[in-house]
Design a protein around this motif. Structure first.
Motif, PDB file in Angstrom:
ATOM      1  N   LEU A 151      88.760 -12.484 168.653  1.00  0.00           N
ATOM      2  CA  LEU A 151      89.119 -13.714 169.364  1.00  0.00           C
ATOM      3  C   LEU A 151      88.285 -14.893 168.897  1.00  0.00           C
ATOM      4  CD1 LEU A 151      89.618 -12.402 172.999  1.00  0.00           C
ATOM      5  CD2 LEU A 151      91.379 -13.159 171.412  1.00  0.00           C
TER       6      LEU A 151
ATOM      7  N   GLN B  57      89.613 -18.209 166.979  1.00  0.00           N
ATOM      8  CA  GLN B  57      89.348 -19.546 167.497  1.00  0.00           C
ATOM      9  C   GLN B  57      88.735 -20.440 166.430  1.00  0.00           C
ATOM     10  OE1 GLN B  57      86.790 -19.595 170.898  1.00  0.00           O
ATOM     11  NE2 GLN B  57      86.970 -21.786 171.220  1.00  0.00           N
TER      12      GLN B  57
ATOM     13  N   GLN C 279      91.660 -25.281 171.262  1.00  0.00           N
ATOM     14  CA  GLN C 279      90.870 -25.193 172.489  1.00  0.00           C
ATOM     15  C   GLN C 279      91.348 -23.989 173.306  1.00  0.00           C
ATOM     16  OE1 GLN C 279      90.443 -28.964 174.597  1.00  0.00           O
ATOM     17  NE2 GLN C 279      91.140 -30.054 172.775  1.00  0.00           N
ATOM     18  N   TYR C 280      90.393 -23.206 173.769  1.00  0.00           N
ATOM     19  CA  TYR C 280      90.719 -21.976 174.480  1.00  0.00           C
ATOM     20  C   TYR C 280      89.995 -21.895 175.814  1.00  0.00           C
ATOM     21  CZ  TYR C 280      92.378 -20.154 169.992  1.00  0.00           C
ATOM     22  OH  TYR C 280      93.034 -19.971 168.815  1.00  0.00           O
TER      23      TYR C 280
ATOM     24  N   SER D 109      88.833 -18.516 177.630  1.00  0.00           N
ATOM     25  CA  SER D 109      88.830 -17.054 177.522  1.00  0.00           C
ATOM     26  C   SER D 109      89.009 -16.427 178.899  1.00  0.00           C
ATOM     27  CB  SER D 109      87.529 -16.567 176.887  1.00  0.00           C
ATOM     28  OG  SER D 109      86.424 -16.931 177.686  1.00  0.00           O
TER      29      SER D 109
ATOM     30  N   THR E 229      96.455 -13.416 172.083  1.00  0.00           N
ATOM     31  CA  THR E 229      95.330 -12.572 171.689  1.00  0.00           C
ATOM     32  C   THR E 229      95.054 -12.888 170.225  1.00  0.00           C
ATOM     33  OG1 THR E 229      96.673 -10.713 170.888  1.00  0.00           O
ATOM     34  CG2 THR E 229      96.174 -10.760 173.239  1.00  0.00           C
ATOM     35  N   SER E 230      94.119 -12.198 169.629  1.00  0.00           N
ATOM     36  CA  SER E 230      93.836 -12.422 168.214  1.00  0.00           C
ATOM     37  C   SER E 230      94.994 -11.991 167.331  1.00  0.00           C
ATOM     38  CB  SER E 230      92.578 -11.653 167.819  1.00  0.00           C
ATOM     39  OG  SER E 230      92.755 -10.261 168.009  1.00  0.00           O
TER      40      SER E 230
ATOM     41  N   TYR F  44      91.284  -8.601 176.777  1.00  0.00           N
ATOM     42  CA  TYR F  44      90.861  -9.996 176.696  1.00  0.00           C
ATOM     43  C   TYR F  44      91.976 -10.853 176.109  1.00  0.00           C
ATOM     44  CZ  TYR F  44      86.087  -8.469 177.656  1.00  0.00           C
ATOM     45  OH  TYR F  44      84.974  -7.936 178.237  1.00  0.00           O
TER      46      TYR F  44
ATOM     47  N   LEU G 118      93.331 -15.269 175.505  1.00  0.00           N
ATOM     48  CA  LEU G 118      92.926 -16.666 175.419  1.00  0.00           C
ATOM     49  C   LEU G 118      94.045 -17.545 175.957  1.00  0.00           C
ATOM     50  CD1 LEU G 118      91.353 -16.768 171.832  1.00  0.00           C
ATOM     51  CD2 LEU G 118      90.134 -16.700 174.013  1.00  0.00           C
TER      52      LEU G 118
ATOM     53  N   VAL H 228      95.645 -21.086 175.821  1.00  0.00           N
ATOM     54  CA  VAL H 228      95.655 -22.215 174.893  1.00  0.00           C
ATOM     55  C   VAL H 228      95.728 -23.521 175.686  1.00  0.00           C
ATOM     56  CG1 VAL H 228      96.828 -23.311 172.957  1.00  0.00           C
ATOM     57  CG2 VAL H 228      96.790 -20.810 173.153  1.00  0.00           C
TER      58      VAL H 228
END
Length: 295
Positions: free
Chosen positions: A101, A105, A111-112, A114, A147-148, A267, A269, A271
Motif C-alpha cells: 500500500l 501510494q 491522497q489516501y 488508510s 488495495t495495492s 487493509y 485505502l 482515495v
C-alpha cells in the motif's frame, strides 16, 4: 524292594523338618513382635522379594507417568508454538500488505486515508464490508476504495467512525449500484465502456457499451476513466478475460477479471481526490440552481 524304605524315610525326614521349622518359629517369636531365627530369615527373604518387585513396579509406573507428563507438556508446547506461528504469519501478511500500500501510494502520488476492514457480513460477503474510518477521518460517501492490487469499490454510507463499502462484486442494479466509466487500454488507444454488474459464475465484472468496431483482446488492462464523476482516472480494475456480442447486437460485452482479490480484504485505502469532491459539490450546486432537474 530296598528302594521303598529309603523313599519313605526321606518323606518322613522332610515332614519332621517342616514340623521342627514351625515349632522353631513359634518358640523364637519375641514378646514385642521381634522376629528371630528361621522366622526372621523367612520374613527378611519375603520383605526383600516384596521390596524388589515393589521398587521395580514403582519405577516402571513412574517411567510411564513421566512419559505421560512429558507427552502432555510436548502437546501443550506444540499448541503454543502453532498459535505463535499463526500470529507471526498474520503479522507478516499484514506487514506485506502495508508495504504494498505504501509503495502504491508513493508511486501514484494520490491522497489516501488508510483503513482496515472491521466487519464483513457472511450473508452479504460479495456485496459489503465495513471499514474502521468515518467522517471524523475525512471519509465521505462515493469515495473510491482500493488495495495495492486495484479498485474494489466505493463508500456507500458513513458514520463518524465507520463506513460501509459497496464492492465491485455487488450484483445489484439501479441507483444503489451505478455503473463505472472505464476504458480498455491498448497501446495509445482507449476504448470507453461502462462496468455494470458482476458475473458470479465466471467471477468477472461485466463491461457493456463497447463499440462493435473495437477489438478488445484478452489480457488488456481495464482502468477507471478520468471522465467519471466518482472515480479517479487510471485506477486499475482488471484485465479483459473474454468478449461477447452485446444484447442489442450492435455493441460488445467484455468480461473483466478483477485485479484485486475480494476473498480476503484486510487493509484498504480510501482515495481522497479533491477534484472529484469539487465536481460533486459543483453538481449539487447546479442541481439546486436548476431546481433539482434530473440529469
Amino acid at each position: 524292594m530296598f528302594e521303598r524304605p529309603k523313599f519313605q524315610r526321606r518323606i518322613l525326614f522332610l515332614l519332621l523338618s517342616v514340623i521342627l521349622l514351625f515349632i522353631s518359629v513359634g518358640m523364637t517369636k519375641g514378646n514385642q513382635g521381634e522376629m528371630k531365627g528361621p522366622e526372621g530369615w523367612l520374613k527378611n527373604g519375603f520383605v526383600f522379594i516384596q521390596g524388589f518387585f515393589y521398587t521395580s513396579t514403582y519405577d516402571f509406573l513412574s517411567l510411564f507417568s513421566t512419559e505421560s507428563k512429558e507427552f502432555a507438556m510436548s502437546l501443550e508446547q506444540k499448541a503454543e508454538r502453532d498459535q505463535l506461528e499463526v500470529k507471526v504469519n498474520k503479522l507478516e501478511q499484514e506487514n506485506e500488505q502495508l508495504k504494498r500500500l505504501i509503495g502504491y501510494q508513493e508511486e501514484k502520488s494520490i491522497q489516501y486515508i488508510s483503513a482496515r476492514v472491521a466487519y464483513r457480513s457472511p450473508n452479504r460477503w460479495n456485496n459489503r464490508v465495513v471499514i474502521n474510518r468515518g467522517a471524523k477521518d475525512g471519509v465521505l460517501p462515493r469515495m473510491p476504495i482500493i488495495t495495492s492490487q486495484g479498485l474494489i469499490g466505493r463508500v456507500q454510507a458513513v458514520t463518524d467512525h465507520m463506513a460501509d463499502i459497496q464492492l465491485l462484486t455487488d450484483a445489484g442494479n439501479g441507483a444503489s449500484n451505478p455503473g463505472i466509466a472505464a476504458v480498455i487500454q491498448k497501446d495509445k488507444q482507449e476504448t470507453l465502456g461502462i462496468i455494470e454488474g458482476f458475473h458470479a459464475e465466471s467471477n468477472s465484472l461485466i463491461m457493456n457499451k463497447i463499440p462493435a468496431s473495437a477489438r478488445p483482446e484478452k489480457g488488456q488492462l481495464v482502468v477507471t476513466s478520468g471522465l467519471s464523476d466518482v472515480y479517479t482516472g487510471d485506477l486499475l480494475i482488471g484485465t479483459v478475460e473474454r468478449v461477447e456480442i452485446g444484447e442489442t447486437g450492435v455493441d460488445q460485452k467484455v468480461f473483466v477479471k478483477p485485479a484485486a482479490h475480494f476473498e480476503r480484504l484486510d487493509y484498504v485505502l480510501v482515495v481522497n481526490d479533491p477534484t472529484k469532491l469539487q465536481l460533486s459539490q459543483h453538481q449539487k450546486q447546479t442541481k439546486v440552481q436548476t431546481g433539482g432537474e434530473k440529469r
